[in-house]
Design a protein around this motif. Structure first.
Motif, PDB file in Angstrom:
ATOM      1  N   CYS A 127     -29.706  -0.420  37.811  1.00 55.55           N
ATOM      2  CA  CYS A 127     -28.851  -0.104  38.961  1.00 55.55           C
ATOM      3  C   CYS A 127     -27.399  -0.407  38.597  1.00 55.55           C
ATOM      4  CB  CYS A 127     -29.258  -0.964  40.147  1.00 55.55           C
ATOM      5  SG  CYS A 127     -28.125  -0.890  41.553  1.00 55.55           S
TER       6      CYS A 127
ATOM      7  N   ALA B  41     -26.202   3.029  42.691  1.00 49.12           N
ATOM      8  CA  ALA B  41     -27.305   3.967  42.433  1.00 49.12           C
ATOM      9  C   ALA B  41     -28.294   3.326  41.465  1.00 49.12           C
ATOM     10  CB  ALA B  41     -26.775   5.275  41.871  1.00 49.12           C
TER      11      ALA B  41
ATOM     12  N   ALA C 143     -29.042  -0.521  32.342  1.00 46.41           N
ATOM     13  CA  ALA C 143     -29.065  -1.022  33.718  1.00 46.41           C
ATOM     14  C   ALA C 143     -30.047  -0.200  34.547  1.00 46.41           C
ATOM     15  CB  ALA C 143     -27.674  -0.934  34.311  1.00 46.41           C
TER      16      ALA C 143
ATOM     17  N   TYR D 136     -14.896   1.761  45.210  1.00 42.17           N
ATOM     18  CA  TYR D 136     -14.017   2.856  44.758  1.00 42.17           C
ATOM     19  C   TYR D 136     -13.029   3.121  45.889  1.00 42.17           C
ATOM     20  CZ  TYR D 136     -17.947   5.184  47.149  1.00 42.17           C
ATOM     21  OH  TYR D 136     -18.927   5.529  48.049  1.00 42.17           O
TER      22      TYR D 136
ATOM     23  N   VAL E 159     -26.930   4.190  47.652  1.00 38.42           N
ATOM     24  CA  VAL E 159     -26.256   4.126  48.955  1.00 38.42           C
ATOM     25  C   VAL E 159     -24.737   4.161  48.756  1.00 38.42           C
ATOM     26  CG1 VAL E 159     -28.110   2.625  49.839  1.00 38.42           C
ATOM     27  CG2 VAL E 159     -25.947   1.602  49.152  1.00 38.42           C
TER      28      VAL E 159
ATOM     29  N   GLN F 135     -31.719   9.637  40.916  1.00 43.41           N
ATOM     30  CA  GLN F 135     -31.077   8.414  41.424  1.00 43.41           C
ATOM     31  C   GLN F 135     -31.454   8.204  42.880  1.00 43.41           C
ATOM     32  OE1 GLN F 135     -26.799   8.644  40.894  1.00 43.41           O
ATOM     33  NE2 GLN F 135     -26.909   7.754  38.845  1.00 43.41           N
TER      34      GLN F 135
ATOM     35  N   ARG G  20     -36.006   4.562  35.472  1.00 43.12           N
ATOM     36  CA  ARG G  20     -35.993   3.163  35.010  1.00 43.12           C
ATOM     37  C   ARG G  20     -36.729   2.265  35.994  1.00 43.12           C
ATOM     38  NH1 ARG G  20     -29.944   2.913  32.313  1.00 43.12           N
ATOM     39  NH2 ARG G  20     -30.190   4.918  31.274  1.00 43.12           N
TER      40      ARG G  20
ATOM     41  N   GLN H 232     -32.526  10.345  30.374  1.00 39.43           N
ATOM     42  CA  GLN H 232     -32.894  11.754  30.379  1.00 39.43           C
ATOM     43  C   GLN H 232     -31.710  12.636  30.725  1.00 39.43           C
ATOM     44  OE1 GLN H 232     -37.352  10.838  31.988  1.00 39.43           O
ATOM     45  NE2 GLN H 232     -36.224  12.480  32.951  1.00 39.43           N
TER      46      GLN H 232
ATOM     47  N   TYR I 115     -29.051   8.325  49.542  1.00 37.59           N
ATOM     48  CA  TYR I 115     -29.463   9.602  48.948  1.00 37.59           C
ATOM     49  C   TYR I 115     -30.531   9.370  47.891  1.00 37.59           C
ATOM     50  CZ  TYR I 115     -26.088   7.831  45.540  1.00 37.59           C
ATOM     51  OH  TYR I 115     -25.413   7.021  44.667  1.00 37.59           O
TER      52      TYR I 115
ATOM     53  N   LEU J 255     -17.427   4.919  34.722  1.00 35.09           N
ATOM     54  CA  LEU J 255     -16.753   5.901  35.577  1.00 35.09           C
ATOM     55  C   LEU J 255     -15.410   5.307  35.991  1.00 35.09           C
ATOM     56  CD1 LEU J 255     -20.032   5.530  36.712  1.00 35.09           C
ATOM     57  CD2 LEU J 255     -19.430   7.786  37.535  1.00 35.09           C
TER      58      LEU J 255
ATOM     59  N   PHE K  91     -32.321  13.327  35.533  1.00 30.13           N
ATOM     60  CA  PHE K  91     -32.911  12.060  35.971  1.00 30.13           C
ATOM     61  C   PHE K  91     -32.665  11.940  37.469  1.00 30.13           C
ATOM     62  CE2 PHE K  91     -28.888   9.743  36.501  1.00 30.13           C
ATOM     63  CZ  PHE K  91     -28.029  10.557  35.764  1.00 30.13           C
TER      64      PHE K  91
HETATM   65  P1  HAM Z   1     -24.040   5.141  36.692  1.00 29.13           P
HETATM   66  O1  HAM Z   1     -23.899   3.797  36.081  1.00 29.13           O
HETATM   67  O2  HAM Z   1     -23.479   6.276  35.937  1.00 29.13           O
HETATM   68  O3  HAM Z   1     -23.369   5.052  38.129  1.00 29.13           O
HETATM   69  O4  HAM Z   1     -25.555   5.434  36.997  1.00 29.13           O
HETATM   70  C1  HAM Z   1     -26.320   4.593  37.844  1.00 29.13           C
HETATM   71  C2  HAM Z   1     -27.728   4.408  37.293  1.00 29.13           C
HETATM   72  O5  HAM Z   1     -28.337   5.687  37.065  1.00 29.13           O
HETATM   73  C3  HAM Z   1     -27.772   3.728  35.918  1.00 29.13           C
HETATM   74  O6  HAM Z   1     -27.704   2.339  36.030  1.00 29.13           O
HETATM   75  C4  HAM Z   1     -29.135   4.174  35.422  1.00 29.13           C
HETATM   76  O7  HAM Z   1     -30.163   3.387  35.979  1.00 29.13           O
HETATM   77  C5  HAM Z   1     -29.242   5.588  35.980  1.00 29.13           C
HETATM   78  N1  HAM Z   1     -28.882   6.576  34.933  1.00 29.13           N
HETATM   79  C6  HAM Z   1     -27.659   6.978  34.541  1.00 29.13           C
HETATM   80  N2  HAM Z   1     -27.739   7.900  33.574  1.00 29.13           N
HETATM   81  C7  HAM Z   1     -29.060   8.093  33.325  1.00 29.13           C
HETATM   82  C8  HAM Z   1     -29.813   8.928  32.439  1.00 29.13           C
HETATM   83  N3  HAM Z   1     -29.220   9.782  31.609  1.00 29.13           N
HETATM   84  N4  HAM Z   1     -31.161   8.855  32.482  1.00 29.13           N
HETATM   85  C9  HAM Z   1     -31.780   8.007  33.330  1.00 29.13           C
HETATM   86  N5  HAM Z   1     -31.138   7.210  34.196  1.00 29.13           N
HETATM   87  C10 HAM Z   1     -29.796   7.249  34.206  1.00 29.13           C
HETATM   88  C11 HAM Z   1     -23.332   6.094  39.005  1.00 29.13           C
HETATM   89  O8  HAM Z   1     -23.916   7.153  38.861  1.00 29.13           O
HETATM   90  C12 HAM Z   1     -22.531   5.787  40.254  1.00 29.13           C
HETATM   91  N6  HAM Z   1     -22.462   7.008  41.066  1.00 29.13           N
HETATM   92  C13 HAM Z   1     -23.145   4.637  41.009  1.00 29.13           C
HETATM   93  C14 HAM Z   1     -22.379   4.326  42.251  1.00 29.13           C
HETATM   94  C15 HAM Z   1     -22.694   4.656  43.511  1.00 29.13           C
HETATM   95  N7  HAM Z   1     -21.217   3.683  42.289  1.00 29.13           N
HETATM   96  C16 HAM Z   1     -20.797   3.624  43.536  1.00 29.13           C
HETATM   97  N8  HAM Z   1     -21.683   4.232  44.283  1.00 29.13           N
END
Ligand code: HAM
Length: 430
Positions: free
Chosen positions: A279, A302, A277, A284, A128, A125, A307, A120, A105, A257, A123
């Motif tokens: 990524c 993601a 990060a 899960y 996969v 993402q 970034r 931000q 996605y 999370l 933002f």
């Molecule tokens: P997350 O760590 O919350 O994980 O976010 C993944 C990435 O999204 C972060 O490493 C960062 O690069 C970017 N990100 C998060 N918040 C922000 C923000 N406020 N502004 C800019 N970039 C941001 C997830 O979202 C999980 N869904 C990842 C995942 C997928 N785990 C399993 N499947």
């Protein structure tokens, strides 16, 4: 004047080629690894995220955009995509196809965080999800895919950090151990962390307050993996070693999370600093069941696209790869405007990017504009030459010029380096 909301940003035409490059390379490599695109709605029932991300997490407690719609439904702007994709997987019975559902996605997410560089409120993402297997080689595949994606983009100096949180029982054991570790410092924790101590002590490791950070630094890492989870983690490492993906183990990594079990990982990149990060992802294994589906293990990641764009913007080869207009049609004399307009259309129909100056000024002013655009060639329509069906082709890089028969112009341009991919045949056939 109405301005964009704090923490949101326009992505302007000058920056867009960087974004398109990220998306194109992403789509290509995800396809190679067998992932198909999925697009889910930006709005969902808020309860989807509360149940999956966890009600003690920062995202749910203070960052989620929640509102009630006209039907008094409680709606959230999605703060991430994993929960939505699991919902879509269950709702659309994607499991019926059998095997692993491999999905990718690209899209905007929303979190009301304090805006700063690379952080931000809206933002993007790119990520996969592989739903349907607990095989540790899938973990290795997903982690390798994230590293290969960065390599394909030309991002250097990145660092993969890996940990295993274990299964639900292991997580509970670690939580109990950490409660004992943090108990002596309870009074010195910030108010939010005092609350986290009861609700989910692991969140204290994510606290940005200096006092909590220094306490957390001195707490020793706890690992309480059961035999199965320890074996799974070993196999993930074997898989990564087999294909040469470099990583380091960070057993204090907890992630923001709650749905994670077993493998978790993060990728940092030098130009963004070690804190943020580029990524993040992990397993899960309980989420599909938690949201009403069958017991189905899953893993994903993601990337934050802002970034990625920041990391890429610094790469010299990307700057040079930005797409440019190739040709400019210049007119020496207003009488030829109509002919120039027809030529411009033919060039574009042949797949050659072309511009003209609609506010026709002197030839000198037009040449300045062509230079500013960085075009390779200027085609000058002069009244004398045009009488004998000729134009002047000026090579801006070689600083040379020649007269060319108008009907041979497109074929000639398409034979020049950098323009050979244009659709010569189409025009020759016209
Ligand atoms: P997350 O760590 O919350 O994980 O976010 C993944 C990435 O999204 C972060 O490493 C960062 O690069 C970017 N990100 C998060 N918040 C922000 C923000 N406020 N502004 C800019 N970039 C941001 C997830 O979202 C999980 N869904 C990842 C995942 C997928 N785990 C399993 N499947």
């Amino acid at each position: 004047m109405i301005k964009a909301l704090r923490g949101t940003k326009d992505i302007l035409p000058d920056e867009i080629s960087l974004w398109q490059r990220i998306e194109a390379i992403g789509r290509n490599i995800f396809n190679i690894y067998g992932y198909k695109e999925i697009r889910t709605p930006i709005i969902e029932e808020a309860s989807l995220f509360i149940r999956s991300i966890g009600d003690a997490t920062d995202i749910v407690q203070k960052e989620m955009y929640v509102f009630s719609d006209r039907g008094n439904r409680i709606i959230a702007l999605r703060p991430e995509a994993t929960a939505s994709i699991v919902r879509a997987y269950i709702e659309n019975s994607l499991f019926q196809a059998g095997g692993v559902a491999k999905l990718f996605y690209i899209g905007p997410m929303f979190r009301s965080e304090r805006p700063q560089q690379g952080r931000q409120r809206q933002f993007y993402q790119i990520g996969v999800e592989a739903i349907g297997s607990d095989n540790p080689f899938i973990d290795a595949e997903v982690i390798a895919l994230s590293a290969r994606f960065l390599e394909c983009l030309g991002v250097k100096k990145f660092h993969v950090k890996l940990n295993s949180l274990g299964c639900q029982k292991d997580k509970i054991r670690v939580i109990e151990k950490h409660k004992e570790n943090f108990r002596p410092y309870l009074e010195r924790l910030c108010e939010t962390c005092k609350n986290r101590f009861d609700k989910n002590v692991l969140r204290i490791f994510d606290c940005k307050e200096d006092s909590c950070k220094s306490i957390a630094q001195n707490i020793k890492a706890e690992s309480a993996l059961c035999d199965d989870c320890a074996e799974h983690f070993e196999k993930v490492k074997v898989g990564l070693n087999a294909i040469g993906v470099e990583y380091t183990i960070d057993n204090k990594m907890v992630r923001g999370l709650d749905y994670y079990t077993r493998t978790v990982f993060e990728i940092t990149q030098e130009s963004l600093g070690a804190k943020d990060a580029v990524c993040a992802g992990g397993r899960y294994n309980n989420l599909v069941k938690e949201l009403g589906g069958k017991d189905t293990p899953a893993i994903g990641f993601a990337f934050g696209m802002e970034r990625l764009a920041l990391a890429l913007d610094k790469a010299e080869e990307v700057k040079n790869a930005r797409c440019k207009v190739n040709t400019f049609v210049a007119i020496a004399g207003d009488a030829l405007y109509n002919e120039a307009f027809k030529l411009l259309d033919s060039l574009r129909m042949a797949g050659i990017s072309s511009e003209i100056d609609y506010d026709t000024k002197s030839l000198k002013a037009q040449m300045r504009k062509a230079e500013k655009l960085g075009v390779k060639f200027v085609i000058i329509l002069g009244e004398e030459e045009f009488k004998s069906n000729k134009v002047v082709l000026k090579d801006m890089e070689k600083h040379s010029q020649e007269e060319i028969q108008l009907d041979k112009l497109i074929a000639e341009l398409c034979s020049r380096p950098g323009l050979e991919h244009s659709y010569t045949k189409k025009v020759v056939d016209r």
